[in-house]
Scaffold this motif. Structure first.
Motif, PDB file in Angstrom:
ATOM      1  N   ALA A  31      30.982  28.915  45.458  1.00 57.15           N
ATOM      2  CA  ALA A  31      30.337  29.751  44.440  1.00 57.15           C
ATOM      3  C   ALA A  31      30.762  31.206  44.580  1.00 57.15           C
ATOM      4  N   GLN A  32      30.879  31.680  45.823  1.00 57.75           N
ATOM      5  CA  GLN A  32      31.346  33.044  46.068  1.00 57.75           C
ATOM      6  C   GLN A  32      32.774  33.251  45.562  1.00 57.75           C
ATOM      7  N   ALA A  33      33.626  32.268  45.856  1.00 58.61           N
ATOM      8  CA  ALA A  33      35.033  32.380  45.459  1.00 58.61           C
ATOM      9  C   ALA A  33      35.164  32.438  43.938  1.00 58.61           C
ATOM     10  N   ILE A  34      34.378  31.622  43.230  1.00 65.05           N
ATOM     11  CA  ILE A  34      34.421  31.646  41.767  1.00 65.05           C
ATOM     12  C   ILE A  34      33.931  32.995  41.249  1.00 65.05           C
ATOM     13  N   PHE A  35      32.821  33.477  41.828  1.00 67.37           N
ATOM     14  CA  PHE A  35      32.276  34.769  41.393  1.00 67.37           C
ATOM     15  C   PHE A  35      33.311  35.874  41.567  1.00 67.37           C
ATOM     16  N   LYS A  36      33.943  35.896  42.717  1.00 63.62           N
ATOM     17  CA  LYS A  36      34.933  36.939  42.990  1.00 63.62           C
ATOM     18  C   LYS A  36      36.115  36.839  42.028  1.00 63.62           C
ATOM     19  N   SER A  37      36.586  35.610  41.792  1.00 66.77           N
ATOM     20  CA  SER A  37      37.728  35.420  40.907  1.00 66.77           C
ATOM     21  C   SER A  37      37.408  35.832  39.471  1.00 66.77           C
ATOM     22  N   TRP A  38      36.255  35.405  38.964  1.00 70.73           N
ATOM     23  CA  TRP A  38      35.916  35.642  37.565  1.00 70.73           C
ATOM     24  C   TRP A  38      35.431  37.061  37.299  1.00 70.73           C
ATOM     25  N   PHE A  39      34.527  37.546  38.173  1.00 64.28           N
ATOM     26  CA  PHE A  39      33.774  38.758  37.839  1.00 64.28           C
ATOM     27  C   PHE A  39      34.133  39.995  38.660  1.00 64.28           C
ATOM     28  N   VAL A  40      34.946  39.819  39.702  1.00 63.48           N
ATOM     29  CA  VAL A  40      35.353  40.968  40.514  1.00 63.48           C
ATOM     30  C   VAL A  40      36.853  41.227  40.362  1.00 63.48           C
ATOM     31  N   ASP A  41      37.652  40.169  40.586  1.00 68.66           N
ATOM     32  CA  ASP A  41      39.107  40.320  40.497  1.00 68.66           C
ATOM     33  C   ASP A  41      39.650  40.052  39.098  1.00 68.66           C
ATOM     34  N   PHE A  42      38.815  39.454  38.216  1.00 73.13           N
ATOM     35  CA  PHE A  42      39.210  39.118  36.835  1.00 73.13           C
ATOM     36  C   PHE A  42      40.460  38.229  36.825  1.00 73.13           C
ATOM     37  N   GLY A  43      40.482  37.236  37.704  1.00 74.23           N
ATOM     38  CA  GLY A  43      41.640  36.366  37.862  1.00 74.23           C
ATOM     39  C   GLY A  43      42.109  35.678  36.594  1.00 74.23           C
ATOM     40  N   PRO A  44      41.208  35.022  35.842  1.00 75.76           N
ATOM     41  CA  PRO A  44      41.656  34.352  34.612  1.00 75.76           C
ATOM     42  C   PRO A  44      42.236  35.328  33.581  1.00 75.76           C
ATOM     43  N   VAL A  45      41.694  36.543  33.511  1.00 74.46           N
ATOM     44  CA  VAL A  45      42.221  37.548  32.576  1.00 74.46           C
ATOM     45  C   VAL A  45      43.637  37.938  32.988  1.00 74.46           C
ATOM     46  N   LYS A  46      43.825  38.204  34.256  1.00 76.47           N
ATOM     47  CA  LYS A  46      45.146  38.586  34.750  1.00 76.47           C
ATOM     48  C   LYS A  46      46.150  37.453  34.578  1.00 76.47           C
ATOM     49  N   ALA A  47      45.674  36.204  34.715  1.00 71.11           N
ATOM     50  CA  ALA A  47      46.565  35.055  34.520  1.00 71.11           C
ATOM     51  C   ALA A  47      47.055  35.013  33.068  1.00 71.11           C
ATOM     52  N   LYS A  48      46.162  35.310  32.125  1.00 69.02           N
ATOM     53  CA  LYS A  48      46.556  35.340  30.711  1.00 69.02           C
ATOM     54  C   LYS A  48      47.569  36.459  30.448  1.00 69.02           C
ATOM     55  N   ILE A  49      47.322  37.625  31.038  1.00 74.16           N
ATOM     56  CA  ILE A  49      48.225  38.763  30.834  1.00 74.16           C
ATOM     57  C   ILE A  49      49.621  38.440  31.356  1.00 74.16           C
ATOM     58  N   GLU A  50      49.686  37.868  32.549  1.00 70.19           N
ATOM     59  CA  GLU A  50      50.979  37.523  33.150  1.00 70.19           C
ATOM     60  C   GLU A  50      51.687  36.444  32.343  1.00 70.19           C
ATOM     61  N   ALA A  51      50.918  35.472  31.839  1.00 72.71           N
ATOM     62  CA  ALA A  51      51.517  34.393  31.047  1.00 72.71           C
ATOM     63  C   ALA A  51      52.117  34.932  29.747  1.00 72.71           C
ATOM     64  N   LYS A  52      51.374  35.825  29.081  1.00 75.23           N
ATOM     65  CA  LYS A  52      51.894  36.421  27.839  1.00 75.23           C
ATOM     66  C   LYS A  52      53.201  37.166  28.095  1.00 75.23           C
ATOM     67  N   ALA A  53      53.236  37.907  29.207  1.00 70.09           N
ATOM     68  CA  ALA A  53      54.429  38.707  29.519  1.00 70.09           C
ATOM     69  C   ALA A  53      55.638  37.844  29.813  1.00 70.09           C
TER      70      ALA A  53
END
Length: 468
Positions: free
Chosen positions: A195-217
């Motif tokens: 649960a901590q790892a998901i929280f950090k990825s989604w709401f602290v590091d914004f992992g899914p957002v960054k993954a989308k940005i990198e994919a678009k590029a």
């Protein structure tokens, strides 16, 4: 029967090389303030012992320079650790494969040097026997200072050493219960870590957002990239999921934007509001006189909340306290405001009362419960609260400052998806806690009876079969 067990003086067993009792370094060899580090050798104090286990992860660590200067108190697997100053008589067992550690002057280790004479696990249980605890009680107040059990006093104590087969039978029965309790604890820690790892990825590091940005590029599909970031799977592994699983991942991925924008907090996901913690959580202030409660009403004090572990393992009862307390309800999060750097945060699977040195926090609405739970548990939030705490000797965090904690607020739809995961984890953890409580009750019932000879091994085995 235990009355027939041979009794040995600790000093005599040490002389015979059967037992070693040793505490941590005092004086010049003791670690210095600047030698404590984030990662290193665990320095075990009395506070690091709880419920029969050594809390290696929560213990302070010393660097290699300090460790090389240590002359005694270097622990080992299968040791039993005994607290000897302040709170005298806390006992914990060191299982095989434990991290390297040293005892502080507040603790000592008891080590069997001949496992064919003293079984290490039996020694751990013998140190919890009435025979042994009575001896500690008679000696710990021998000085004018706080309770203290010196190494000299420890070596003057007696322990009982029955036949090896009987030792191992007792250790096997009680050990089986302890192993199941430990397994449940590890399951809850795993749930907490996920649960901590998901929280950090989604709401602290914004992992899914960054993954989308990198994919678009790079000309890849942003949605599939976000699905990989959310699930932790490769694109090839995504194709092996069921259609329903892929649809669920896709729906979650769609809730993350594909841009980061500048804000007063730095870069945050596009569309997320820069807000404060107080917009999604509130402090419940409901005072209660514990004498007006049912005696068995759960009571949670700071001593019951483990450092950096969100699920409870033990609690008290209202009949054990008499001063005013605070009321909490199922689903509330307790935050230890006294010395907030101890990182004592816990989810409540039941209603009850708690110490007034604990803040009761509740989500404003159901979909935010999981987010509130792990935001409170987040290292950044704890540090923020600690920096703003007031008081020199006994610093306390306050809700007014905590409510102002700045954050990038996701959509309520995304918070609700995260909440479903957390609720499932909380429900499973609550079952583990309840089972652990039942197992601990059985163990605590069997231990004195086995060590006093009140019941024999076959009878204890029948009681285990009926409970486990």
């Amino acid at each position: 029967m235990s009355a027939d067990w041979p009794v040995y003086k600790v000093a005599d067993l040490e002389a015979a090389k059967k037992l070693l009792v040793q505490d941590g370094n005092h004086g010049e060899y003791r670690p210095r303030k600047n030698e404590f580090v984030e990662n290193g050798t665990a320095f075990i104090r009395a506070a690091d012992l709880g419920y029969g286990a050594v809390k290696f992860d929560a213990a302070e660590k010393i660097n290699e320079v300090a460790f090389k200067r240590i002359r005694k108190g270097v622990g080992a697997d299968f040791d039993t650790i005994l607290s000897t100053k302040g709170t005298v008589g806390k006992i914990a067992f060191v299982p095989e494969g434990s991290p390297r550690f040293v005892c502080s002057p507040q603790t000592s280790f008891w080590r069997s040097l001949d496992h064919d004479f003293i079984d290490p696990k039996f020694l751990y249980y013998e140190l919890q026997s009435k025979h042994f605890l009575n001896q500690i009680s008679s000696r710990k107040g021998e000085t004018d200072m706080a309770d203290y059990l010196s190494l000299t006093s420890q070596r003057s104590l007696n322990i009982r050493v029955p036949d090896l087969c009987e030792q191992r039978d007792i250790a096997r029965i009680l050990g089986a219960l302890d192993e199941k309790i430990e397994l449940n604890r590890q399951i809850n820690q795993t749930l907490e870590q996920i649960a901590q790892a998901i929280f950090k990825s989604w709401f602290v590091d914004f992992g899914p957002v960054k993954a989308k940005i990198e994919a678009k590029a790079s000309g890849r599909d942003p949605e599939r990239a976000a699905m990989c970031a959310i699930s932790g799977k490769s694109e090839a592994e995504l194709d092996q999921l069921t259609e329903e699983q892929r649809q669920q991942l896709s729906a979650t991925a769609a809730l993350f934007p594909d841009e980061l924008v500048e804000s007063e907090l730095g870069l945050v996901p596009e569309g997320w509001e820069v807000s404060t913690f107080g917009t999604i959580a509130k402090n419940i202030r409901a005072g209660v006189d514990p004498t007006s409660e049912l005696p068995e009403t759960p009571y949670v004090g700071l001593e019951h909340i483990e450092r950096k572990h969100i699920y409870l393992t033990a609690w008290g009862r209202a009949e054990q306290v008499d001063s005013n307390k605070s009321r909490f309800s199922t689903g509330d999060i307790l935050f230890g405001k006294l010395r907030p750097y101890f990182h004592k945060v816990s989810y409540m699977p039941f209603s009850g009362i708690c110490s007034t040195d604990i803040l009761v926090v509740r989500a404003m609405s159901t979909e935010w419960q999981g987010y509130v739970q792990y935001q409170l548990f987040n290292e950044r939030f704890v540090e923020y609260s600690n920096v703003r705490s007031t008081g020199t000797r006994m610093p306390r965090a306050n809700w007014k400052d905590m409510a102002q904690y700045p954050m990038a607020k996701p959509s309520s739809d995304l918070a609700a998806i995260y909440n479903k995961t957390v609720i499932n984890f909380n429900d499973l953890a609550a079952l583990m806690v309840q089972e652990t409580n039942n197992l601990a009750t059985l163990r605590d019932t069997l231990l004195p009876k086995l060590l006093s000879g009140e019941i024999r091994i076959p009878e204890a085995e029948k009681l285990m079969e009926a409970t486990v």
